[in-house]
Design a protein around this motif. Sequence first.
Motif, PDB file in Angstrom:
ATOM      1  N   GLN A  70       0.810  -1.220   0.000  1.00 52.99           N
ATOM      2  CA  GLN A  70       0.000   0.000   0.000  1.00 52.99           C
ATOM      3  C   GLN A  70       0.847   1.276   0.000  1.00 52.99           C
ATOM      4  N   SER A  71       2.158   1.122   0.119  1.00 57.91           N
ATOM      5  CA  SER A  71       3.041   2.273   0.119  1.00 57.91           C
ATOM      6  C   SER A  71       3.428   2.642  -1.311  1.00 57.91           C
ATOM      7  N   LYS A  72       3.512   3.938  -1.563  1.00 58.06           N
ATOM      8  CA  LYS A  72       3.945   4.409  -2.878  1.00 58.06           C
ATOM      9  C   LYS A  72       5.463   4.489  -2.969  1.00 58.06           C
ATOM     10  N   GLU A  73       6.143   4.251  -1.851  1.00 59.66           N
ATOM     11  CA  GLU A  73       7.608   4.373  -1.816  1.00 59.66           C
ATOM     12  C   GLU A  73       8.318   3.046  -2.078  1.00 59.66           C
ATOM     13  N   THR A  74       7.585   1.953  -2.033  1.00 58.31           N
ATOM     14  CA  THR A  74       8.198   0.642  -2.220  1.00 58.31           C
ATOM     15  C   THR A  74       7.449  -0.155  -3.282  1.00 58.31           C
ATOM     16  N   ASN A  75       8.172  -1.109  -3.848  1.00 60.35           N
ATOM     17  CA  ASN A  75       7.588  -2.028  -4.826  1.00 60.35           C
ATOM     18  C   ASN A  75       8.003  -3.433  -4.422  1.00 60.35           C
ATOM     19  N   LEU A  76       7.045  -4.232  -3.945  1.00 61.52           N
ATOM     20  CA  LEU A  76       7.337  -5.572  -3.448  1.00 61.52           C
ATOM     21  C   LEU A  76       7.553  -6.523  -4.619  1.00 61.52           C
ATOM     22  N   GLN A  77       8.796  -7.007  -4.765  1.00 65.30           N
ATOM     23  CA  GLN A  77       9.144  -7.870  -5.878  1.00 65.30           C
ATOM     24  C   GLN A  77       8.864  -9.345  -5.595  1.00 65.30           C
ATOM     25  N   TRP A  78       9.175  -9.770  -4.351  1.00 64.90           N
ATOM     26  CA  TRP A  78       9.005 -11.183  -4.019  1.00 64.90           C
ATOM     27  C   TRP A  78       8.986 -11.385  -2.516  1.00 64.90           C
ATOM     28  N   VAL A  79       8.500 -12.562  -2.141  1.00 59.73           N
ATOM     29  CA  VAL A  79       8.546 -13.037  -0.760  1.00 59.73           C
ATOM     30  C   VAL A  79       9.186 -14.428  -0.787  1.00 59.73           C
ATOM     31  N   VAL A  80      10.107 -14.688   0.128  1.00 64.23           N
ATOM     32  CA  VAL A  80      10.721 -16.011   0.247  1.00 64.23           C
ATOM     33  C   VAL A  80      10.390 -16.586   1.606  1.00 64.23           C
ATOM     34  N   ARG A  81       9.939 -17.838   1.621  1.00 63.94           N
ATOM     35  CA  ARG A  81       9.653 -18.530   2.876  1.00 63.94           C
ATOM     36  C   ARG A  81      10.178 -19.963   2.776  1.00 63.94           C
ATOM     37  N   LYS A  82      10.318 -20.627   3.910  1.00 68.13           N
ATOM     38  CA  LYS A  82      10.839 -21.990   3.900  1.00 68.13           C
ATOM     39  C   LYS A  82       9.835 -22.980   3.321  1.00 68.13           C
ATOM     40  N   SER A  83       8.572 -22.771   3.624  1.00 64.41           N
ATOM     41  CA  SER A  83       7.536 -23.710   3.213  1.00 64.41           C
ATOM     42  C   SER A  83       7.250 -23.612   1.712  1.00 64.41           C
ATOM     43  N   HIS A  84       6.791 -24.724   1.150  1.00 61.55           N
ATOM     44  CA  HIS A  84       6.342 -24.730  -0.249  1.00 61.55           C
ATOM     45  C   HIS A  84       4.884 -24.297  -0.372  1.00 61.55           C
ATOM     46  N   ASN A  85       4.204 -24.159   0.760  1.00 56.34           N
ATOM     47  CA  ASN A  85       2.823 -23.673   0.729  1.00 56.34           C
ATOM     48  C   ASN A  85       2.783 -22.275   0.122  1.00 56.34           C
ATOM     49  N   LEU A  86       1.794 -22.023  -0.681  1.00 61.15           N
ATOM     50  CA  LEU A  86       1.571 -20.733  -1.349  1.00 61.15           C
ATOM     51  C   LEU A  86       2.613 -20.430  -2.421  1.00 61.15           C
ATOM     52  N   GLU A  87       3.464 -21.414  -2.756  1.00 61.05           N
ATOM     53  CA  GLU A  87       4.519 -21.181  -3.728  1.00 61.05           C
ATOM     54  C   GLU A  87       3.938 -20.682  -5.051  1.00 61.05           C
ATOM     55  N   HIS A  88       4.535 -19.588  -5.546  1.00 61.53           N
ATOM     56  CA  HIS A  88       4.157 -18.947  -6.818  1.00 61.53           C
ATOM     57  C   HIS A  88       2.821 -18.215  -6.734  1.00 61.53           C
ATOM     58  N   ARG A  89       2.256 -18.125  -5.549  1.00 62.80           N
ATOM     59  CA  ARG A  89       1.053 -17.294  -5.387  1.00 62.80           C
ATOM     60  C   ARG A  89       1.455 -15.821  -5.397  1.00 62.80           C
ATOM     61  N   SER A  90       0.552 -14.976  -5.795  1.00 63.82           N
ATOM     62  CA  SER A  90       0.761 -13.535  -5.759  1.00 63.82           C
ATOM     63  C   SER A  90       0.353 -13.011  -4.384  1.00 63.82           C
ATOM     64  N   VAL A  91       1.242 -12.287  -3.725  1.00 68.53           N
ATOM     65  CA  VAL A  91       0.925 -11.737  -2.408  1.00 68.53           C
ATOM     66  C   VAL A  91      -0.252 -10.764  -2.480  1.00 68.53           C
ATOM     67  N   PRO A  92      -0.298  -9.832  -3.445  1.00 67.35           N
ATOM     68  CA  PRO A  92      -1.473  -8.955  -3.529  1.00 67.35           C
ATOM     69  C   PRO A  92      -2.776  -9.736  -3.646  1.00 67.35           C
ATOM     70  N   GLU A  93      -2.762 -10.771  -4.483  1.00 71.73           N
ATOM     71  CA  GLU A  93      -3.982 -11.577  -4.653  1.00 71.73           C
ATOM     72  C   GLU A  93      -4.312 -12.323  -3.363  1.00 71.73           C
ATOM     73  N   PHE A  94      -3.291 -12.902  -2.711  1.00 77.08           N
ATOM     74  CA  PHE A  94      -3.509 -13.667  -1.486  1.00 77.08           C
ATOM     75  C   PHE A  94      -4.061 -12.778  -0.370  1.00 77.08           C
ATOM     76  N   LEU A  95      -3.544 -11.548  -0.272  1.00 78.27           N
ATOM     77  CA  LEU A  95      -3.979 -10.641   0.797  1.00 78.27           C
ATOM     78  C   LEU A  95      -5.203  -9.818   0.409  1.00 78.27           C
ATOM     79  N   GLY A  96      -5.625  -9.929  -0.835  1.00 79.29           N
ATOM     80  CA  GLY A  96      -6.800  -9.177  -1.277  1.00 79.29           C
ATOM     81  C   GLY A  96      -6.540  -7.694  -1.416  1.00 79.29           C
ATOM     82  N   ILE A  97      -5.320  -7.341  -1.867  1.00 81.83           N
ATOM     83  CA  ILE A  97      -4.938  -5.943  -2.031  1.00 81.83           C
ATOM     84  C   ILE A  97      -4.803  -5.647  -3.519  1.00 81.83           C
ATOM     85  N   ASP A  98      -5.422  -4.591  -3.947  1.00 90.62           N
ATOM     86  CA  ASP A  98      -5.364  -4.199  -5.352  1.00 90.62           C
ATOM     87  C   ASP A  98      -4.002  -3.573  -5.634  1.00 90.62           C
ATOM     88  N   SER A  99      -3.139  -4.293  -6.330  1.00 92.38           N
ATOM     89  CA  SER A  99      -1.795  -3.810  -6.608  1.00 92.38           C
ATOM     90  C   SER A  99      -1.277  -4.512  -7.853  1.00 92.38           C
TER      91      SER A  99
END
Length: 255
Positions: A21-50
């Motif tokens: 939601q910040s205009k100062e940053t652009n979220l490129q990726w998220v890395v986690r240990k689990s394979h759950n949610l792999e290749h999901r879009s964070v905006p789509e997962f969180l329900g944020i229009d971005s």
Amino acid sequence: MKVGLIGFGKTGKAVASVLLQSKETNLQWVVRKSHNLEHRSVPEFLGIDSDEPGYIYSSEEFDAEELLERFPVDVIIDFSSEHGVHYYGEAARNRGVAVVSAISSYSAQTVAYLRYLAHKTRVLWSPNITIGINFLIIAAKILKSIAPHTDIEIVEEHFKAKPEVSGTAKKIATALGLEDEVIKTVRAGGIIGVHEILFGFPYQTVRLKHESITREAFGNGVLFAAKHLYGKSVGLYSMEDLMIPYFNAGPAQAG
């Protein structure tokens, strides 16, 4: 400013929402240990229009060198665990990518590793990256310097299942030159985090108190840290290093 996020637990998700939601940053990726949610879009997962990419990857899919080669960022934000920095540290150091770590506690060996990384890039480590907590610590240090013999007590409150003493409370005690024994703990319900420093004078009492209402408070701190770390010389920084200049800004001018 392009950012990558390490860790996607409860706090990581809250921080991601603030970044998106910040205009100062652009979220490129998220890395986690689990394979759950792999290749999901964070905006789509969180329900944020971005339109920011923000795809989720497993740390087993890419090593950090390949990740940063394919999806370069200006800063890595770490909300994972003590061991997370060893996944991306060398790659960030080699490429001069800034690091903002909000891990609550590191071993002495890992702190030494942060210092090693800071020889080649900018590293900020804050056990509690909220702006309010760090303001509270600076204000408490100033008050103690004014009245060094005042009685001081530290009270921390957290959710019932939290077993250990708050790392933030320990940081407050260290900053004030106090032993951990002065820390009083309260565990109840779903309290996210409350820290209070009580100064007991003979004829007055001063209470400095900070409460995290939601975990998005950590996201606000991350934005402040990333913005103010940008353009700094290489080295290891704290939130206090970035905030102290505001205390020296002088009185506001009349309009």
